[in-house]
Structures are given as structure tokens and as C-alpha cells.
Scaffold this active site. Structure first.
Site, PDB file in Angstrom:
ATOM      1  N   HIS A 189       0.827  -1.202   0.000  1.00  0.00           N
ATOM      2  CA  HIS A 189       0.000   0.000   0.000  1.00  0.00           C
ATOM      3  C   HIS A 189       0.857   1.245   0.000  1.00  0.00           C
ATOM      4  O   HIS A 189       0.563   2.223  -0.683  1.00  0.00           O
ATOM      5  CB  HIS A 189      -0.877   0.039   1.254  1.00  0.00           C
ATOM      6  CG  HIS A 189      -2.054  -0.862   1.160  1.00  0.00           C
ATOM      7  ND1 HIS A 189      -2.775  -1.008   0.013  1.00  0.00           N
ATOM      8  CD2 HIS A 189      -2.636  -1.658   2.077  1.00  0.00           C
ATOM      9  CE1 HIS A 189      -3.746  -1.861   0.227  1.00  0.00           C
ATOM     10  NE2 HIS A 189      -3.684  -2.276   1.480  1.00  0.00           N
ATOM     11  N   ARG A 296      13.710 -12.524 -17.658  1.00  0.00           N
ATOM     12  CA  ARG A 296      14.934 -13.261 -17.289  1.00  0.00           C
ATOM     13  C   ARG A 296      14.553 -14.192 -16.145  1.00  0.00           C
ATOM     14  O   ARG A 296      14.233 -13.725 -15.054  1.00  0.00           O
ATOM     15  CB  ARG A 296      16.022 -12.294 -16.828  1.00  0.00           C
ATOM     16  CG  ARG A 296      16.541 -11.363 -17.911  1.00  0.00           C
ATOM     17  CD  ARG A 296      17.616 -10.449 -17.345  1.00  0.00           C
ATOM     18  NE  ARG A 296      18.407  -9.818 -18.365  1.00  0.00           N
ATOM     19  CZ  ARG A 296      18.302  -8.540 -18.725  1.00  0.00           C
ATOM     20  NH1 ARG A 296      17.411  -7.763 -18.127  1.00  0.00           N
ATOM     21  NH2 ARG A 296      19.074  -8.040 -19.661  1.00  0.00           N
ATOM     22  N   ARG A 332      12.433 -16.294 -21.174  1.00  0.00           N
ATOM     23  CA  ARG A 332      13.718 -16.839 -21.617  1.00  0.00           C
ATOM     24  C   ARG A 332      14.092 -18.012 -20.726  1.00  0.00           C
ATOM     25  O   ARG A 332      13.984 -17.915 -19.501  1.00  0.00           O
ATOM     26  CB  ARG A 332      14.798 -15.747 -21.542  1.00  0.00           C
ATOM     27  CG  ARG A 332      16.137 -16.250 -22.049  1.00  0.00           C
ATOM     28  CD  ARG A 332      17.157 -15.143 -22.084  1.00  0.00           C
ATOM     29  NE  ARG A 332      17.595 -14.772 -20.741  1.00  0.00           N
ATOM     30  CZ  ARG A 332      18.434 -13.752 -20.485  1.00  0.00           C
ATOM     31  NH1 ARG A 332      18.868 -13.019 -21.494  1.00  0.00           N
ATOM     32  NH2 ARG A 332      18.800 -13.489 -19.260  1.00  0.00           N
ATOM     33  N   GLU A 431      22.826 -13.047 -29.776  1.00  0.00           N
ATOM     34  CA  GLU A 431      23.756 -12.352 -28.879  1.00  0.00           C
ATOM     35  C   GLU A 431      25.170 -12.909 -28.983  1.00  0.00           C
ATOM     36  O   GLU A 431      26.024 -12.595 -28.154  1.00  0.00           O
ATOM     37  CB  GLU A 431      23.251 -12.401 -27.432  1.00  0.00           C
ATOM     38  CG  GLU A 431      22.974 -13.784 -26.886  1.00  0.00           C
ATOM     39  CD  GLU A 431      22.429 -13.773 -25.456  1.00  0.00           C
ATOM     40  OE1 GLU A 431      22.432 -12.730 -24.791  1.00  0.00           O
ATOM     41  OE2 GLU A 431      21.996 -14.851 -25.010  1.00  0.00           O
ATOM     42  N   ASN A 454      23.796  -6.721 -25.046  1.00  0.00           N
ATOM     43  CA  ASN A 454      24.766  -6.759 -23.937  1.00  0.00           C
ATOM     44  C   ASN A 454      25.832  -7.809 -24.200  1.00  0.00           C
ATOM     45  O   ASN A 454      27.035  -7.534 -24.144  1.00  0.00           O
ATOM     46  CB  ASN A 454      24.065  -7.098 -22.606  1.00  0.00           C
ATOM     47  CG  ASN A 454      22.946  -6.145 -22.299  1.00  0.00           C
ATOM     48  OD1 ASN A 454      22.905  -5.047 -22.844  1.00  0.00           O
ATOM     49  ND2 ASN A 454      22.029  -6.541 -21.444  1.00  0.00           N
ATOM     50  N   ASP A 455      25.368  -9.025 -24.487  1.00  0.00           N
ATOM     51  CA  ASP A 455      26.337 -10.078 -24.778  1.00  0.00           C
ATOM     52  C   ASP A 455      26.947  -9.891 -26.158  1.00  0.00           C
ATOM     53  O   ASP A 455      28.130 -10.167 -26.359  1.00  0.00           O
ATOM     54  CB  ASP A 455      25.669 -11.456 -24.670  1.00  0.00           C
ATOM     55  CG  ASP A 455      25.666 -11.939 -23.241  1.00  0.00           C
ATOM     56  OD1 ASP A 455      26.724 -11.826 -22.585  1.00  0.00           O
ATOM     57  OD2 ASP A 455      24.617 -12.387 -22.753  1.00  0.00           O
ATOM     58  N   ARG A 465      32.075  -8.204 -20.235  1.00  0.00           N
ATOM     59  CA  ARG A 465      31.112  -7.132 -19.905  1.00  0.00           C
ATOM     60  C   ARG A 465      31.149  -6.733 -18.439  1.00  0.00           C
ATOM     61  O   ARG A 465      30.655  -5.678 -18.064  1.00  0.00           O
ATOM     62  CB  ARG A 465      29.687  -7.534 -20.326  1.00  0.00           C
ATOM     63  CG  ARG A 465      29.133  -8.726 -19.604  1.00  0.00           C
ATOM     64  CD  ARG A 465      27.861  -9.244 -20.276  1.00  0.00           C
ATOM     65  NE  ARG A 465      26.638  -8.752 -19.635  1.00  0.00           N
ATOM     66  CZ  ARG A 465      25.424  -9.204 -19.903  1.00  0.00           C
ATOM     67  NH1 ARG A 465      25.247 -10.136 -20.824  1.00  0.00           N
ATOM     68  NH2 ARG A 465      24.376  -8.725 -19.275  1.00  0.00           N
ATOM     69  N   CYS A 502      16.638  -6.178 -27.383  1.00  0.00           N
ATOM     70  CA  CYS A 502      16.328  -6.182 -25.954  1.00  0.00           C
ATOM     71  C   CYS A 502      17.526  -5.903 -25.037  1.00  0.00           C
ATOM     72  O   CYS A 502      17.354  -5.846 -23.829  1.00  0.00           O
ATOM     73  CB  CYS A 502      15.674  -7.496 -25.547  1.00  0.00           C
ATOM     74  SG  CYS A 502      16.797  -8.875 -25.602  1.00  0.00           S
TER      75      CYS A 502
HETATM   76  C1  PEP Z   1      21.778  -9.341 -23.601  1.00  0.00           C
HETATM   77  O1  PEP Z   1      22.745 -10.090 -23.533  1.00  0.00           O
HETATM   78  O2  PEP Z   1      21.725  -8.294 -24.274  1.00  0.00           O
HETATM   79  C2  PEP Z   1      20.564  -9.631 -22.820  1.00  0.00           C
HETATM   80  C3  PEP Z   1      19.456  -8.949 -22.984  1.00  0.00           C
HETATM   81  O3  PEP Z   1      20.633 -10.620 -21.901  1.00  0.00           O
HETATM   82  P1  PEP Z   1      21.409 -10.561 -20.503  1.00  0.00           P
HETATM   83  O4  PEP Z   1      21.779  -9.133 -20.240  1.00  0.00           O
HETATM   84  O5  PEP Z   1      20.460 -11.134 -19.527  1.00  0.00           O
HETATM   85  O6  PEP Z   1      22.586 -11.428 -20.761  1.00  0.00           O
HETATM   86 MG    MG Z   2      22.589 -12.081 -22.817  1.00  0.00          MG
END
Ligand code: PEP
Ligand code: MG
Length: 571
Positions: A189, A296, A332, A431, A454-455, A465, A502
Site C-alpha cells: 500500500h 529473465r 527466456r 547475442e 549486452n552479450d 562485460r 532487448c
Molecule cells: C543481452 O545479452 O543483451 C541480454 C538482454 O541478456 P542478458 O543481459 O540477460 O545477458
Molecule cells: Mg545475454
């Protein structure tokens, strides 16, 4: 002494004020026997009537200031105090000669335990309503005054272990400008009210056991989820500037809540959210994401002390659906390994975990565990439009193997006559460099692509990373990364499958025109970026975006690309 408290960013915005520690009065109710049952029942009924009348009085008197959400809470309390089941339980106990206080405490206690054990977060939260009704009734019976917030000074940041709903319902945003609590999540709340009243709030903070001195200066950052206690002069002045910019920005962004995501020329883009749990899904829904573009599932495995069962997973997916109102959700499969470990699995230590036993490689070795997750995802598909995404795919062979496992799982579900989603699209995370290079072939095997920048950035540029030493080499503006994204989108489009982006790059408005120009059908972004990306998309038409993108791709290094996009940014 300056301290930083981290918690859940439960209501956005920045507040700079003074601490007021909300103390709940401590009292103990009597547990005695009564002779005269009739008189005790009357005492109890009178307390219920007064409790309800007080609330009705409060909502009427303050109707101009009290918000819809506050009235809803108070009305819930009236309904609960009159609830026939609860009344029956209490009356039964009084009938057995318990005094009214004892009967109320015992009956409400049982009810609270029942609610608290529910897997549904929203039902668990209702336990605090019962506690509130219990305390309200006991106060009346014992003549203890209620916590009163009407006296607080403007500029107050309320710090509390927990804010009972009846106290939260008294909050006047002209006086209380920030909230910090130890208990409560984004659906409590306190959080719902704080957002409705636009009071920045950080909840779930591990408050120190000692009460703070009231009046201590404090900064609440409800965007990032932390509070600074006794900040320096410089921090206060920096935060004043941030606060002004934040206010301006947020009021402009609000216009984009509930709007369709369209480019300036009308091109429709699907804007979804990446989430890693229920709390984030709630935020995504508030900023009107069109769905979950990436769920995720690691959180399910990491929060549990052991492997989550099929039923536990199904329940967790259903909770996410309830948060987003049954909107499309791309789940995923487990992306474990790399930087994410599961302590209870005791996997061997690897020299190069990001190049090792990770994600789909792991799932295809641990087939039973994988099939449990597939069963849960397929069954979840009976409740909402679900998609299935495979992480870290590097070869077509993996897709073939996953399809074999899916066929087995479907057959089992048929045999057991379990309900499941029959038309669940299968997609891959693009990725890895291999997935990009083989995008044309992969696209023939799957129903959609989800590009994980990202990957992809990590593997294309060969930069870990998570390693701060090489962080300056890691950039999704690098032309090598952008060219890979372009190629994958093109191959997906040529094969007639939708392509989503994504990774974090999708949440960066500088890259919005580039992804528009590439032809991505959807972007999936962190919940906090939904509105700013929706706004940025609305500033661009495809022709102009294509011109900027052409120029960006003609450049030779990431710094030049970033500089150009910074110059061209519309928002
Ligand atoms: C990515 O790798 O861009 C991704 C969305 O997955 P994660 O960051 O969970 O590896
Ligand atoms: Mg990834």
C-alpha cells in the site's frame, strides 16, 4: 555521519527533507476470560461500529484532499471489519468466554497467517490490512489514540519500519515529501499510495536498529532506490539540481503513459519491458509496457535455496502475468553460467565462464531440469500469450535439440491431459557472433529474433562485460556492434520473422533512430526507460532516422558514433 541506504525504488522522484521516524505505539492487549458474554459481544460490536464510523467520517471530511487510492484502502478496512467470516470467528471466541481484545487478536492472527502464506504477493499484502483493522479495533477497546500525521512539518521524510495502511492513508503530500521503510515492496500500500501521490519512496531498506535522530537531513532517490542520510552540503546542492531536472523531465514524460508507441510518421513500434521478477513487472505495467519482451528467469533459480519445481515456476510466471494484465510475455529459459552462479548446483570453476558452460549449453546437458522449465513455460502458455526465448545460441544444432525436448514435453503434457499453450512461438537471443553470421539460416528455424546487445557487444568486441579494467573497450556504439545488429535485423526481416532488440542499447535514446532505421519491430527496455524511449520514438520519422543511421555507420569508431548521435538527439 553520512550513510547510504539501498532499497527498492518504489516511487520515482527525488526528495530532499528531514527525517521523521514514525513510531508505532507499543501496547499489549489483555488476554482475559469474561463471565458476561452478552456484554462482551456488545463491547465488540460497538467497537466495530465506531471503527467504521470513524473511517467514514474521515473520508467524508477530507474528501477534497484524500485520494481515490486512500479511500479505497479505508473502504477495504470497513468491509474487513464487517466481514462475516472474521466476525463469526471473533464472536465464536467471545462466546467461549474470551475477552473481546483476546478474541480479536487471535482471530485476526489466524487470518493474517493464512494470507501471509499465499504465493500471491497481492494477497500477502492484505495481511497488513487485517493487522490494521485489528489494531484499530484494539485501540478503540483500550482507548489508545491513533498515530496522527496531521501535525508533521512540511518537508518531512517519513522513515518507518512499516507504514500501516491506515497511517499511509493519512499522508498529505504537501507535508510528507518522501518515504523510507524497512518492509514493503512495489505492490505494498505504501508504494501504491506513494506513486499515486507522487511522493518519492524507497522501500525494503535494511534500516539500522537504532532509531535515527528526528530532523536529520536526508535525500531520497526514488529513481535509483536509495537514501542518503546526513548528506554533505555539496550533495544537497547537486541533488537540488537533479531534482529540478527530474521534475521537469518526469512531467513531460507523463504525457506518454498509455500512449501507443509511434514514430513521427506514424510507424508503429512495439515497446515492451525487460524484467527479472514480479516487482519489475509491476513497474513495467505502470509505465504501460505493451508486454514483457524479456523475462529473465534466473531470478527464480537464484532466489530459491534449491531448484524451483515446475509448480513453483508456473506460479511465478502467472504472478508476472497478473502484474502486466496478461499481456504477451517472452520467457527466456535459464541463462545460468557466465557471471551468474547457482550455489546449490556446485558447478566446476571455469577459466573462461563467459565462453563456457552457460545458458542453452547447460540446459541441453541438464535435460531433466530443462524439461521441467519447458513444462512450466508451456503450461503458463495456457494463461497468457507466451513466447519462448533461448539464450546464448551459437548453432542450429541447439535449436534442433531444443525442438526435440519440446516435442517430448508436449507429448507428456498431452498424456497427462494438462492444459498448455499450443501455439507458443520459439525465438532465439541473437547475442553471439555465430548467431549473427548464421542469422539467415537461424531465421528459417525460429519464429522471432531478440537481439541481446549486452552479450553481443561483449563477444563481438571480445570485452568481458563485467570487467572494469576493460570497461572503456565495451561500447554498443561501436560500428562493429551496430553492423551486426543491422545484419541480424535484415536477415530476420527477409525471412519474415519479427525482430526485437532487448539489450541495454535499446534503453538508450541515442540509439533509437538507429534501431528504427534498421527496421526493428519492437524494442524491449528497462521499465524505467519505457516513457523516455516512447517519447524519443515519437520525435523521429523513418526517413530522417535512416539519414542519421547512414552517417553513423560511415564512421569508424564508437566515439564518433556516440558524438554524432548525441548531436542528433531530439529529446
Ligand atoms: C543481452 O545479452 O543483451 C541480454 C538482454 O541478456 P542478458 O543481459 O540477460 O545477458
Ligand atoms: Mg545475454
Amino acid at each position: 555521519m553520512r550513510e547510504k541506504w539501498n532499497g527498492i525504488a518504489a516511487s520515482p522522484g527525488i526528495a530532499i527533507g528531514k527525517v521523521l521516524w514514525y513510531r508505532e505505539s507499543v501496547w499489549k492487549s489483555p488476554h482475559g476470560q469474561v463471565e458476561n458474554v452478552e456484554a462482551e459481544l456488545e463491547r465488540y460490536h460497538l467497537a466495530v461500529a465506531r471503527f467504521c464510523a470513524n473511517i467514514e467520517n474521515r473520508t467524508q471530511k477530507a474528501s477534497a484532499r484524500v485520494r481515490k487510492e486512500q479511500i479505497e484502502i479505508l473502504n477495504t478496512h470497513v468491509a474487513m471489519a464487517k466481514d462475516p467470516y472474521l466476525n463469526g470467528q471473533i464472536e465464536g471466541r467471545i462466546g467461549a468466554h474470551q475477552c473481546a481484545e483476546w478474541a480479536i487478536e487471535a482471530a485476526c492472527g489466524t487470518f493474517m497467517t493464512l494470507l501471509s502464506s499465499s504465493a500471491d504477493e497481492l494477497i500477502r499484502q492484505r495481511a497488513s490490512d487485517v493487522k490494521d483493522v485489528r489494531d484499530g479495533l484494539l485501540r478503540l477497546l483500550m482507548n489508545i489514540p491513533e498515530g496522527d500525521l496531521s501535525f508533521v512539518q512540511p518537508g518531512t521524510v517519513l522513515v518507518a519500519d512499516e507504514l500501516p495502511p491506515s497511517v499511509a492513508a493519512q499522508i498529505d503530500p504537501r507535508r510528507i515529501i518522501g518515504i523510507i521503510t524497512r518492509k514493503g515492496g512495489t505492490t505494498s500500500h505504501s508504494a501504491i499510495l506513494a506513486r499515486a501521490m507522487e511522493i518519492p519512496a524507497v522501500l525494503g531498506v535494511a534500516l539500522p536498529p537504532l532509531e535515527l535522530l528526528d530532523g536529520e537531513p536526508v535525500i531520497v532517490d526514488g529513481n535509483l532506490g536509495f537514501a542518503l542520510i546526513s548528506p554533505s552540503e555539496k550533495e544537497i546542492s547537486d541533488y537540488r539540481k537533479k531534482q529540478a531536472a527530474d521534475l521537469k523531465n518526469r512531467s513531460a514524460l507523463k504525457h506518454f503513459i498509455g500512449k501507443e508507441t509511434r514514430a513521427a510518421d506514424g510507424t508503429r513500434i512495439i515497446l515492451e519491458a525487460n524484467v527479472g521478477g514480479f516487482e519489475e513487472a509491476v513497474r513495467a505495467a505502470e509505465y504501460t509496457a505493451e508486454g514483457i519482451g524479456l523475462l529473465r528467469t534466473e531470478y527464480l533459480y537464484m532466489e530459491n535455496p534449491s531448484l524451483p519445481s515446475e509448480e513453483e515456476q508456473l506460479e511465478a510466471y502467472r504472478r508476472v502475468f497478473s502484474a502486466v494484465g496478461g499481456k504477451p510475455t517472452a520467457i527466456r529459459t535459464l541463462d545460468i553460467g557466465g557471471d551468474k552462479a547457482l550455489p546449490y548446483l556446485e558447478l566446476d570453476k571455469e577459466e573462461n565462464p563467459f565462453l563456457g558452460y552457460r545458458a542453452i549449453r547447460f540446459s541441453l546437458e541438464e535435460k531433466e531440469m530443462f524439461r521441467t522449465q519447458l513444462r512450466a513455460i508451456l503450461r503458463a502458455g495456457a494463461f497468457a500469450p507466451v513466447k519462448l526465448i533461448l539464450p546464448f545460441v551459437t548453432s542450429l544444432r541447439e535449436i534442433g535439440e531444443v525442438k526435440e525436448q519440446l516435442a517430448l514435453v508436449r507429448q507428456e503434457l498431452e498424456e497427462q491431459e494438462k492444459e498448455y499453450g499450443k501455439e507458443i512461438p520459439l525465438g532465439v537471443m541473437v547475442e553471439t557472433p555465430a548467431a549473427v553470421i548464421m542469422a539467415e539460416q537461424l531465421a528459417r528455424e525460429v519464429d522471432f529474433f531478440s537481439i541481446g546487445t549486452n552479450d553481443l557487444t561483449q563477444y563481438v568486441l571480445s570485452v568481458d562485460r563485467g570487467n572494469p579494467q576493460v570497461a572503456s573497450f565495451y561500447s554498443y556504439f561501436d560500428p562493429a556492434v551496430l553492423r551486426c545488429v543491422k545484419w541480424a535485423v535484415e536477415k530476420g526481416r527477409e525471412a519474415g520473422i519479427p525482430v526485437s532488440i532487448c539489450g541495454e542499447a535499446a534503453s538508450d535514446p541515442l540509439l533509437t533512430p538507429v534501431f528504427l532505421a534498421f527496421g526493428a519491430a519492437s524494442l524491449s527496455v528497462v521499465p524505467g526507460a519505457l516513457l523516455s524511449i516512447r517519447r524519443e520514438i515519437s520525435f523521429w520519422n523513418l526517413k530522417e532516422a535512416a539519414e542519421v543511421t547512414k552517417e553513423a555507420l560511415s564512421l569508424s569508431c564508437e566515439r564518433q558514433v556516440k558524438e554524432l548521435l548525441l548531436k542528433k538527439r531530439r529529446g
